[in-house]
Design an enzyme around this catalytic site. Sequence first.
Site, PDB file in Angstrom:
ATOM      1  N   HIS A   1    -100.591  47.392  63.351  1.00  0.00           N
ATOM      2  CA  HIS A   1    -100.594  47.637  64.798  1.00  0.00           C
ATOM      3  C   HIS A   1     -99.228  47.430  65.456  1.00  0.00           C
ATOM      4  O   HIS A   1     -99.070  47.712  66.649  1.00  0.00           O
ATOM      5  CB  HIS A   1    -101.617  46.727  65.475  1.00  0.00           C
ATOM      6  CG  HIS A   1    -101.153  45.311  65.597  1.00  0.00           C
ATOM      7  ND1 HIS A   1    -101.037  44.482  64.508  1.00  0.00           N
ATOM      8  CD2 HIS A   1    -100.737  44.612  66.674  1.00  0.00           C
ATOM      9  CE1 HIS A   1    -100.581  43.306  64.919  1.00  0.00           C
ATOM     10  NE2 HIS A   1    -100.387  43.355  66.231  1.00  0.00           N
TER      11      HIS A   1
ATOM     12  N   HIS B   1     -95.551  47.930  69.736  1.00  0.00           N
ATOM     13  CA  HIS B   1     -96.914  47.388  69.604  1.00  0.00           C
ATOM     14  C   HIS B   1     -97.893  48.480  69.987  1.00  0.00           C
ATOM     15  O   HIS B   1     -97.886  48.955  71.121  1.00  0.00           O
ATOM     16  CB  HIS B   1     -97.080  46.170  70.516  1.00  0.00           C
ATOM     17  CG  HIS B   1     -98.326  45.412  70.250  1.00  0.00           C
ATOM     18  ND1 HIS B   1     -99.570  45.832  70.678  1.00  0.00           N
ATOM     19  CD2 HIS B   1     -98.525  44.258  69.578  1.00  0.00           C
ATOM     20  CE1 HIS B   1    -100.474  44.959  70.282  1.00  0.00           C
ATOM     21  NE2 HIS B   1     -99.875  43.987  69.616  1.00  0.00           N
TER      22      HIS B   1
END
Length: 160
Positions: free
Chosen positions: A66, A81
């Site tokens: 992620h 992110h």
Amino acid sequence: MFKNLFKPKATDCVAPMKGKVISLENVKDPVFSEKTLGDGFAIEFNEGNVYSPVDGEIIMTFPTKHALGIKAADRNEYLIHLGLDTVNLKGEGFNLVVETGQVVKKGDLLVEVNHDFFKEHNVDMTSPVIVTNLKGRKVVLLKENEVVDKGEAGIFAIKV
């Protein structure tokens, strides 16, 4: 005559994905909105994949796919992110195609993203892009609330 000398100059960082640019203060996660990890911007990300915003080296990848870190040729360090609370999905929906230590060029594919998966699970894919080593410098958004395409330049500048 000297007026332009003091304007922040856009960085060599381009949009890593397509979407609407928003300020970090508007991200619905206090870690990002309070700039705990650094300053930057976020993109409301709902289509496409993630590409390198800079020429540099992958300095960090998360096992949950992620997030990743890139040290740019200009020495700025970026954290990308993907989405909010996506760490809890344990990598589902992401196919990370780079590894730590890999050299990348601006526009290289970093992560393939299954947006259908995230829509089915009602995941907010607002994706912060943070400069983690500003050391007193500040990000100034140049394209706030504008929709940018991947690879688009001139999103922000860094001000001393």
